[in-house]
Design an enzyme around this catalytic site. Structure first.
Site, PDB file in Angstrom:
ATOM      1  N   LYS A 105      10.127 -23.316-165.527  1.00 37.28           N
ATOM      2  CA  LYS A 105       9.021 -22.276-165.038  1.00 37.28           C
ATOM      3  C   LYS A 105       8.289 -21.484-166.169  1.00 37.28           C
ATOM      4  O   LYS A 105       7.231 -21.195-165.882  1.00 37.28           O
ATOM      5  CB  LYS A 105       9.856 -21.284-164.135  1.00 37.28           C
ATOM      6  CG  LYS A 105       8.868 -20.181-163.522  1.00 37.28           C
ATOM      7  CD  LYS A 105       8.123 -20.914-162.372  1.00 37.28           C
ATOM      8  CE  LYS A 105       7.146 -19.988-161.522  1.00 37.28           C
ATOM      9  NZ  LYS A 105       6.370 -20.744-160.609  1.00 37.28           N
TER      10      LYS A 105
ATOM     11  N   CYS B 270      14.819 -21.364-171.261  1.00 39.65           N
ATOM     12  CA  CYS B 270      16.184 -21.083-171.083  1.00 39.65           C
ATOM     13  C   CYS B 270      16.644 -19.654-170.140  1.00 39.65           C
ATOM     14  O   CYS B 270      15.526 -18.947-170.794  1.00 39.65           O
ATOM     15  CB  CYS B 270      16.990 -21.117-172.491  1.00 39.65           C
ATOM     16  SG  CYS B 270      16.873 -22.523-173.459  1.00 39.65           S
TER      17      CYS B 270
END
EC number: 2.6.1.16
Length: 624
Positions: A619, A2
């Site tokens: 990522k 997040c």
């Protein structure tokens, strides 16, 4: 995973927060939200899907909310509760006064939720995060911490279990945010009459390059005028450098922008020569290899009798290449483990073991837990990382940084090549310390590495035909990748890139395993990409892979072969030949990887997919 941002200052918070969320899209998300505080009012908007959906909702917010100078923002990757508007962050208490954004997992949320529901609290979402908002609201209105916002947050933090970053806002205290971290990233940005918090520095790089990395189990209170860091008990006698780390960000906003390229991944592929060069820079001084934060002496390195490499995804593939180099140069046995499996199989570790942890972000949850397990077993641990001062390097005995700069595309490209270079530096450092390579041999190997950036640039400049080839095979249902020796990890990486970006079935195999099952997949028209070893290396290895190509071509496969310039023996068996410059065997992956990156990105574009933000991927994976 997040992305979190918080802002307190003088300018409209919604502008700062929305810009930050756009810069953190690369972290991956399935919903987003914003909370703005103004004049005792807390206004929240949340939307599932792309950030454009939230932008539309923000445009319709009341002008009073848009004038607020305190705000929170969040891009969510679902772990508890489906990716819907109601489960998006920020979450609020029942009175709509307390807002919270969260990265991580509150492991005891079920117990806390039952406690709150028993007390009559009604939940508006399925998330673990919402319990934090209700708990802070209850502490703020009742008991010892009543009317004490900061004290209420600290009291709740002491009750939470798990890995988390949390940022709280309070409508009754519009100029204050309270943030905290345990095992997931949180960075503070120090501006001029404004303060920021974020999951990473991309959240505020446009506004300041002065930052503070918070330590484990620390909270920070920020206002426009400054900040105060404490532990969860409220003790604020912490020391900079020892308990938390101020630092200057050594890249600017331009590094996090596309710079005229169609997408970030294309830009980052083009930046690979610089990534390799910068990773090598300054590591050969006075005739010796030197590492970045070398807290292991040569004597300690000489006592190493076994090496483990732990990593995930693309970093794992770089670790497989490290095995070839370290074993070849040092004669030490090397095992390469997926970090997610490492600690669960009870590996044999002791004081003579070196564990190498490879992580682009320095926050990868599985790799971090592998590091902690290794430390518990008294092993020595070295980090290879692209993020200065992140959690994994801080917990290791030594660090070797890749100098790739920010990588925005979710699929790793330049960090992979930088990791290969760093792995080879480590191998040479071990060989130097152990005396398995003479000084002139170490110097020669290092200078061969130094020459690679120019060759990487040559390969990138010649990838136009690869992109054209990708369009031809964009609608294939399956692509296979074959390699031997160092070509095998490259084949695995090529297959992973195609899966990540183009959502195609792709598998990488050691070519020697072809007859043990994979050959059953070969059929007429199936594209098979082969990473060919140099004919100047092992003649046997080259001959065997040539035999593999004949086998698959005989069965109707379309052969796409990556081979060294001048290797005429492969030409009759390659339906499509991609040539790369001739280099020594261990260095070839720095070149042979590049056409596979371009192929995957080009297939994805031909299929109409977002290259920079592939579905379901993040990522930085900060939860296990």
């Amino acid at each position: 995973m997040c992305g979190i941002v918080g802002y307190v200052g003088r300018r409209p918070a919604y502008v700062v927060v929305m810009d930050a969320l756009r810069r953190m899209e690369y972290r991956g998300y399935d919903s987003s939200g914003i909370a703005l505080v103004d004049g005792g009012t807390l206004t929240v908007r949340r939307r599932a899907g792309r950030l454009a959906n939230l932008e539309e909702a923000v445009a319709e917010m009341p002008s009073t909310a848009l004038s607020g100078t305190t705000g929170l923002g969040h891009t969510r990757w679902a772990t508890h509760g489906r990716p819907t508007d109601r489960n998006a962050h920020p979450h609020r208490d029942a009175a709509g006064k307390i807002a919270v954004v969260h990265n991580g997992i509150i492991e005891n949320f079920a117990v806390l939720r039952r406690e709150l529901e028993t007390a009559g609290v009604e939940f508006a979402s399925d998330t673990d995060t919402e319990v934090a908002a209700h708990l802070v609201a209850r502490a703020y209105r009742h008991g010892e911490t009543a009317d004490d916002f900061v004290g209420s947050v600290l009291a709740v933090l002491r009750r939470l279990e798990g890995h988390f970053t949390l940022v709280f806002a309070n409508a009754d205290d519009p100029g204050t945010l309270v943030a905290a971290r345990r095992s997931t990233p949180l960075v503070l940005g120090i501006g001029d009459n404004e303060m920021f918090v974020g999951s990473d520095v991309a959240a505020f790089i446009e506004h300041t390059r002065e930052a503070v990395e918070l330590g484990q189990d620390q909270a920070v209170v920020i206002t426009a005028d400054g900040y105060r860091i404490s532990d969860f008990d409220g003790n604020d006698g912490l020391q900079a450098g020892r308990d938390f780390r101020p630092f200057h960000i050594d890249w600017d906003l331009a590094a996090a922008e596309k710079g005229g390229y169609e997408y970030f991944m294309l830009k980052e592929i083009a930046e690979q020569p610089a990534a390799v060069a910068d990773t090598l820079l300054g590591h050969f001084v006075g005739g010796r290899i030197v590492l970045d934060e070398q807290r292991l002496s040569d004597q300690e390195l000489r006592e190493i009798d076994k090496v483990f490499v732990v990593a995930c995804g693309t970093a794992y593939h770089s670790g497989l290449l490290a095995k070839y180099a370290i074993e070849h140069w040092t004669r030490l046995p090397v095992e390469v483990e997926l970090a997610s499996e490492f600690r669960y199989r009870d590996p044999v570790l002791d004081r003579s073991t070196l564990v190498v942890a490879i992580s682009q972000s320095g926050e990868t949850a599985d790799t971090l837990e592998a590091v902690r397990h290794a430390k518990e077993q008294k092993a020595k641990v070295l980090a290879i990382c692209n993020t200065n001062g992140s959690q994994i390097p801080r917990e290791c005995d030594a660090v070797l940084y890749t100098r790739a700069g920010p990588e925005i595309g979710v699929a790793s490209t330049k960090t992979f090549l930088a990791q290969i270079a760093a792995n080879y530096l480590l191998g040479l450092a071990l060989a130097q310390a152990r005396g398995t390579k003479y000084p002139d041999e170490v110097e020669r190997e290092y200078h061969e590495l130094e020459a690679m950036p120019d060759l990487v640039a040559r390969v990138i400049a010649a990838t136009g035909p690869v992109a054209e080839l990708a369009h031809r095979f964009a609608q294939s249902s399956t692509v296979l990748f074959l390699g031997r020796h160092v070509g095998y990890p490259v084949a695995l990486e090529g297959a992973l890139k195609l899966k990540e970006l183009a959502y195609m079935h792709a598998e990488g195999f050691a070519a020697g395993e072809l007859k043990h099952g994979p050959i059953a997949l070969i059929e007429d028209g199936l594209p098979v990409i082969v990473v060919m070893p140099s004919p100047k290396g092992s003649a046997t290895l080259h001959a065997k892979l040539l035999s593999n190509i004949r086998e698959i071509q005989t069965r109707g496969a379309v052969t796409i072969v990556i081979a060294e310039e001048g290797d005429e023996t492969v030409r009759p068996y390659a339906d499509h030949l991609i040539e790369i410059p001739a280099v020594s065997t261990l260095l070839q992956p720095l070149l042979s990887t590049i056409p596979l990156q371009v192929f995957a990105a080009s297939v994805a574009r031909a299929r109409g997919y977002d290259v920079d933000k592939p579905r379901n991927l993040a990522k930085s994976v900060t939860v296990e």
